[in-house]
Structure formats: C-alpha cells, structure tokens
Design an enzyme around this catalytic site. Sequence first.
Site, PDB file in Angstrom:
ATOM      1  N   SER A 141      44.514  87.356  86.493  1.00 29.59           N
ATOM      2  CA  SER A 141      45.957  87.616  86.520  1.00 29.59           C
ATOM      3  C   SER A 141      46.180  89.122  86.659  1.00 29.59           C
ATOM      4  O   SER A 141      45.687  89.707  87.617  1.00 29.59           O
ATOM      5  CB  SER A 141      46.637  87.055  85.271  1.00 29.59           C
ATOM      6  OG  SER A 141      48.036  87.118  85.387  1.00 29.59           O
ATOM      7  N   THR A 142      46.860  89.759  85.711  1.00 24.20           N
ATOM      8  CA  THR A 142      47.193  91.178  85.824  1.00 24.20           C
ATOM      9  C   THR A 142      45.937  92.036  86.014  1.00 24.20           C
ATOM     10  O   THR A 142      45.012  91.966  85.211  1.00 24.20           O
ATOM     11  CB  THR A 142      47.942  91.667  84.570  1.00 24.20           C
ATOM     12  OG1 THR A 142      49.031  90.788  84.309  1.00 24.20           O
ATOM     13  CG2 THR A 142      48.457  93.082  84.759  1.00 24.20           C
ATOM     14  N   HIS A 193      47.059  84.724  89.800  1.00 24.47           N
ATOM     15  CA  HIS A 193      48.499  84.544  89.632  1.00 24.47           C
ATOM     16  C   HIS A 193      49.254  85.467  90.582  1.00 24.47           C
ATOM     17  O   HIS A 193      49.142  86.697  90.476  1.00 24.47           O
ATOM     18  CB  HIS A 193      48.914  84.849  88.185  1.00 24.47           C
ATOM     19  CG  HIS A 193      48.285  83.933  87.179  1.00 24.47           C
ATOM     20  ND1 HIS A 193      48.073  84.300  85.869  1.00 24.47           N
ATOM     21  CD2 HIS A 193      47.829  82.661  87.287  1.00 24.47           C
ATOM     22  CE1 HIS A 193      47.514  83.296  85.210  1.00 24.47           C
ATOM     23  NE2 HIS A 193      47.343  82.292  86.057  1.00 24.47           N
ATOM     24  N   MET A 209      46.800  88.809  81.328  1.00 25.98           N
ATOM     25  CA  MET A 209      47.511  88.584  80.071  1.00 25.98           C
ATOM     26  C   MET A 209      47.563  87.093  79.764  1.00 25.98           C
ATOM     27  O   MET A 209      47.667  86.270  80.674  1.00 25.98           O
ATOM     28  CB  MET A 209      48.932  89.152  80.170  1.00 25.98           C
ATOM     29  CG  MET A 209      49.808  88.898  78.952  1.00 25.98           C
ATOM     30  SD  MET A 209      49.191  89.694  77.454  1.00 25.98           S
ATOM     31  CE  MET A 209      49.757  91.386  77.713  1.00 25.98           C
ATOM     32  N   ASP A 266      45.551  81.621  80.024  1.00 23.33           N
ATOM     33  CA  ASP A 266      45.270  80.684  81.108  1.00 23.33           C
ATOM     34  C   ASP A 266      43.806  80.802  81.542  1.00 23.33           C
ATOM     35  O   ASP A 266      43.318  81.897  81.802  1.00 23.33           O
ATOM     36  CB  ASP A 266      46.186  80.968  82.310  1.00 23.33           C
ATOM     37  CG  ASP A 266      46.038  79.916  83.404  1.00 23.33           C
ATOM     38  OD1 ASP A 266      45.688  78.764  83.091  1.00 23.33           O
ATOM     39  OD2 ASP A 266      46.272  80.256  84.582  1.00 23.33           O
TER      40      ASP A 266
END
Length: 342
Positions: A161-162, A187, A281, A284
């Site tokens: 993600s991030t 994501h 973050m 998931d």
Amino acid sequence: MRRIRVLVVEDSMFFRELLVKTLSKDPALEIVASARDAFEARDAIIKYRPDVMTLDIEMPRMSGIEFLRKLMPQYPMPVVMVSALSDKVFDALNAGAVDFVAKPAYSDRKMLEEFVLKELPVKIKIASTAKIGNLKKTVVPTLTENISVEKKDLIVAIGASTGGTEAIATILKEFGTDIPGVVVVQHMPAGFTEMYANRLNDQCRVMVREAKNGDKVMQGQVLLAPGGDCQMRVVKVNGSYQVEIKPGPKVSGHCPSVDVLFESVSQCAKDRALGIILTGMGGDGAKGLLAMRRAGARTIGQDEASCVVYGMPRVAYELGAVETQEKLTDIAKKTYAVLNTM
C-alpha cells in the site's frame, strides 16, 4: 493530541478553498496555510513548517513534480499528490511524494464529497506517519541467480500500500525472465493501475501487465490487480494458475484486497507459493499471508527500517504470518534464494 499541520497547494481557487474549508472540519487536522503555486508554497513551508503538504501536479510557473525535486533535498516532508488521471503521478512518487489521490470531477458531487471528507484526510493522516528517508530511490545490484525450469509450478504473490509503488518497482527490476509467475495487489485507484503496469513493463526485464479476468499466471510475467471495484483471486484450471477478477465488496477496507489475493493463493497453490508483504498502513494482507504460511507457503515481510509505513508488515509479523523479515533492497535476492529451495 497535537493536530497534523497541513499546507494545501492547489492552483484552482475553487478547489483550493474547498479543500481548506473541508479539511479544517477534521479535528485531527490544522490547515496552517494554502498556496496557489510552488513559489507561494516555498514561502509557506519556511514560515509555517507544516507536517504534511498536499500538492497539485499541474500548476503555473513550476509543476508540482519539479517543485518536489527541488524541495525534498532541502525540506524533506511528507507530500500527498492530488492528481487527475495521469502517469505523471508516478514521476511525483519517484521524486519523493508519499502517496497520491485521484482528483474527482467537479461535476460529480458524490465523488467530490467522498474525496474531501474521507479519502484525502485519510491519506494525509497516513502520510504524517511516513518515514521520509525511506522514500529515496534505491539502487540494487543486478541479480545473477537462476530459477530451475522444473519450478514453473511456483507462484509469487506480493501485496503493498503506502510507499508500495517504489517498493514494488525496486523488487521487480531485479527479477529476471526465469522468475515464476507473479501476482500483485497495490492499493491504487482505477485507471492508475494500467499506467503503473505499463511504466513497470518499460523498466523491467519481466513483462508487467494490468491483469484481466482469465489471464494465465506465467513464468517471467507480473499481473497487477486492476484498481476499482473488483477483487483479484488466483485459481487453478486444468493444472495451471490463472486470475479471476470479479466485482466484489471491500475486504479489509480495500478493493482490490491483498487478503483476498493471498487467501486464494493459499487455497490453490498451498506449499508451491511465496508471499511477500510490503510497506503500507493497516492490516490488509496479514490474515491472507498467515493462511498462506499455514498452507505450507514461504513468506517474507519488509522490515521496519526500510518501510515508508510499517503497518501491514508489522500486523503480519505479529500474527506469525512472516517467516523472515528483510530490508527492501534484499527482498529480490531473498526471493530467489527461497524459490531455489522449494
């Protein structure tokens, strides 16, 4: 609790005022200033020392990307890009931005409200926790390891993600065409995943594509889950792996979800798989990675020191889903080492 000090940089007066007005309602945020271009932004940074900056890509006199390249060496800070559908956002991430959000059309009131009330505030809060030193471009030596041809039934699954766009690129650039089929969830909003895949395809030795329903998972190829409202799973059909992409609800807060991908790999590949969870973050992917490990798969988690946000790998590690933690620049080498023992 101290509020997050935010600088809003946006050349459109309407959108700038909308962001300032709406973000100011969030009790966790304090809008210390707004600016219409890079020059006003520079002065505001010196004066107010914000914790996070939101930055438009297209601005008069100096683009957001050029501004980032000049800014980061002198005033390193978390930056969230606000971008229309354009592959320029990946230049911004490469220049040091933490993350980005897709700017909605002004005419779409529902999307606009979702953007200013939920999506952007969340991204700002995540960015405020990012370790900016880990956004620097990493240079990794080219690998020479080979995967034997008998191992074509293996599969590699990656979730991030991030900070993940640069982390994934770092790893994929070191993979050769001998790597087993790779499936990835990063994501990202709809539309951007295809541009991201095309960009990686130009930079890597492996073939990288945005996945389509029914695509086969093949050696030397990376399939990236499309952003939007679909979940991507791996299934086994006639003895070979392929992806199944169907509309579905969010899982673990995301669509596509890393958990959904990892769970499917645990079911169809069992001990013939390697799962890798990267910076991001939230949690998931943690449960899915645990399912993979329980099914006999090997697993790798990015270590805290090299993560932009040590969230997803931390939750996975604490669950017992991570077999080994590695710094980002060692993950490709570790991937080859693990695959050659399987």
